[in-house]
Design a protein around this motif. Structure first.
Motif, PDB file in Angstrom:
ATOM      1  N   UNK A 295       0.804  -1.216   0.000  1.00 19.79           N
ATOM      2  CA  UNK A 295       0.000   0.000   0.000  1.00 19.79           C
ATOM      3  C   UNK A 295       0.844   1.276   0.000  1.00 19.79           C
ATOM      4  N   UNK A 296       2.073   1.199   0.457  1.00 18.86           N
ATOM      5  CA  UNK A 296       2.928   2.370   0.559  1.00 18.86           C
ATOM      6  C   UNK A 296       4.071   2.085   1.506  1.00 18.86           C
ATOM      7  N   UNK A 297       4.462   3.104   2.328  1.00 24.32           N
ATOM      8  CA  UNK A 297       5.543   2.896   3.282  1.00 24.32           C
ATOM      9  C   UNK A 297       5.328   3.759   4.507  1.00 24.32           C
ATOM     10  N   UNK A 298       6.063   3.437   5.560  1.00 27.28           N
ATOM     11  CA  UNK A 298       6.039   4.194   6.809  1.00 27.28           C
ATOM     12  C   UNK A 298       7.464   4.669   7.095  1.00 27.28           C
ATOM     13  N   UNK A 299       7.575   5.916   7.544  1.00 30.47           N
ATOM     14  CA  UNK A 299       8.869   6.466   7.937  1.00 30.47           C
ATOM     15  C   UNK A 299       9.191   5.966   9.338  1.00 30.47           C
ATOM     16  N   UNK A 300      10.295   5.263   9.491  1.00 26.15           N
ATOM     17  CA  UNK A 300      10.725   4.775  10.798  1.00 26.15           C
ATOM     18  C   UNK A 300      11.679   5.776  11.446  1.00 26.15           C
ATOM     19  N   UNK A 301      12.666   6.258  10.668  1.00 29.83           N
ATOM     20  CA  UNK A 301      13.673   7.183  11.196  1.00 29.83           C
ATOM     21  C   UNK A 301      14.131   8.134  10.104  1.00 29.83           C
ATOM     22  N   UNK A 302      14.276   9.394  10.467  1.00 29.52           N
ATOM     23  CA  UNK A 302      14.833  10.413   9.574  1.00 29.52           C
ATOM     24  C   UNK A 302      16.251  10.719  10.041  1.00 29.52           C
ATOM     25  N   UNK A 303      17.180  10.794   9.101  1.00 30.15           N
ATOM     26  CA  UNK A 303      18.566  11.072   9.456  1.00 30.15           C
ATOM     27  C   UNK A 303      18.829  12.568   9.620  1.00 30.15           C
ATOM     28  N   UNK A 304      17.986  13.412   9.058  1.00 28.87           N
ATOM     29  CA  UNK A 304      18.134  14.859   9.184  1.00 28.87           C
ATOM     30  C   UNK A 304      17.113  15.394  10.189  1.00 28.87           C
ATOM     31  N   UNK A 305      17.557  16.264  11.070  1.00 31.30           N
ATOM     32  CA  UNK A 305      16.692  16.802  12.124  1.00 31.30           C
ATOM     33  C   UNK A 305      15.467  17.521  11.550  1.00 31.30           C
ATOM     34  N   UNK A 306      15.621  18.178  10.409  1.00 33.52           N
ATOM     35  CA  UNK A 306      14.499  18.930   9.823  1.00 33.52           C
ATOM     36  C   UNK A 306      13.403  18.012   9.274  1.00 33.52           C
ATOM     37  N   UNK A 307      13.693  16.729   9.124  1.00 38.14           N
ATOM     38  CA  UNK A 307      12.721  15.781   8.578  1.00 38.14           C
ATOM     39  C   UNK A 307      12.133  14.856   9.648  1.00 38.14           C
ATOM     40  N   UNK A 308      12.470  15.062  10.905  1.00 41.23           N
ATOM     41  CA  UNK A 308      12.025  14.176  11.987  1.00 41.23           C
ATOM     42  C   UNK A 308      10.509  14.162  12.174  1.00 41.23           C
ATOM     43  N   UNK A 309       9.821  15.202  11.717  1.00 38.63           N
ATOM     44  CA  UNK A 309       8.359  15.245  11.853  1.00 38.63           C
ATOM     45  C   UNK A 309       7.684  14.122  11.064  1.00 38.63           C
ATOM     46  N   UNK A 310       8.375  13.515  10.116  1.00 37.91           N
ATOM     47  CA  UNK A 310       7.813  12.434   9.302  1.00 37.91           C
ATOM     48  C   UNK A 310       7.858  11.078   9.995  1.00 37.91           C
ATOM     49  N   UNK A 311       8.655  10.949  11.032  1.00 40.99           N
ATOM     50  CA  UNK A 311       8.804   9.658  11.713  1.00 40.99           C
ATOM     51  C   UNK A 311       7.458   9.171  12.239  1.00 40.99           C
ATOM     52  N   UNK A 312       7.153   7.912  11.941  1.00 42.03           N
ATOM     53  CA  UNK A 312       5.894   7.312  12.373  1.00 42.03           C
ATOM     54  C   UNK A 312       4.724   7.574  11.438  1.00 42.03           C
ATOM     55  N   UNK A 313       4.920   8.381  10.408  1.00 40.34           N
ATOM     56  CA  UNK A 313       3.849   8.699   9.455  1.00 40.34           C
ATOM     57  C   UNK A 313       3.898   7.739   8.262  1.00 40.34           C
ATOM     58  N   UNK A 314       2.735   7.488   7.676  1.00 38.02           N
ATOM     59  CA  UNK A 314       2.613   6.582   6.538  1.00 38.02           C
ATOM     60  C   UNK A 314       2.344   7.348   5.254  1.00 38.02           C
ATOM     61  N   UNK A 315       2.858   6.828   4.167  1.00 36.31           N
ATOM     62  CA  UNK A 315       2.548   7.320   2.831  1.00 36.31           C
ATOM     63  C   UNK A 315       1.764   6.217   2.141  1.00 36.31           C
ATOM     64  N   UNK A 316       0.514   6.497   1.795  1.00 38.01           N
ATOM     65  CA  UNK A 316      -0.320   5.532   1.078  1.00 38.01           C
ATOM     66  C   UNK A 316      -0.396   5.943  -0.384  1.00 38.01           C
ATOM     67  N   UNK A 317      -0.194   4.984  -1.266  1.00 32.91           N
ATOM     68  CA  UNK A 317      -0.285   5.265  -2.695  1.00 32.91           C
ATOM     69  C   UNK A 317      -1.755   5.282  -3.085  1.00 32.91           C
ATOM     70  N   UNK A 318      -2.226   6.430  -3.542  1.00 35.93           N
ATOM     71  CA  UNK A 318      -3.641   6.620  -3.857  1.00 35.93           C
ATOM     72  C   UNK A 318      -4.150   5.598  -4.872  1.00 35.93           C
TER      73      UNK A 318
END
Length: 62
Positions: A32-55
């Motif tokens: 269905x898509x993917x989930x962000x487990x860990x961001x290596x850049x501090x500015x992208x940490x807000x994505x951790x734990x969020x899912x991307x679903x392919x419409x």
């Protein structure tokens, strides 16, 4: 509760490097898509734990 999370892997995406895992439907096992487990850049940490679903993979039951 209605998804299964696959194995973790590191990916380089447009916005940086991330540890992600593909997510699958628990009923039909379709990817269905993917989930962000860990961001290596501090500015992208807000994505951790969020899912991307392919419409295109989503279906509406009538």
């Amino acid at each position: 509760m209605n998804i299964v999370i696959g194995p973790k892997e590191e990916r380089k995406l447009i916005s940086g490097y991330f540890t992600v895992a593909n997510i699958f439907c628990s009923k039909c096992n379709e990817e269905m898509g993917w989930i962000y487990i860990r961001a290596f850049e501090a500015t992208q940490r807000y994505k951790e734990g969020k899912c991307i679903l392919e419409k295109a993979k989503l279906m509406k039951e009538y």
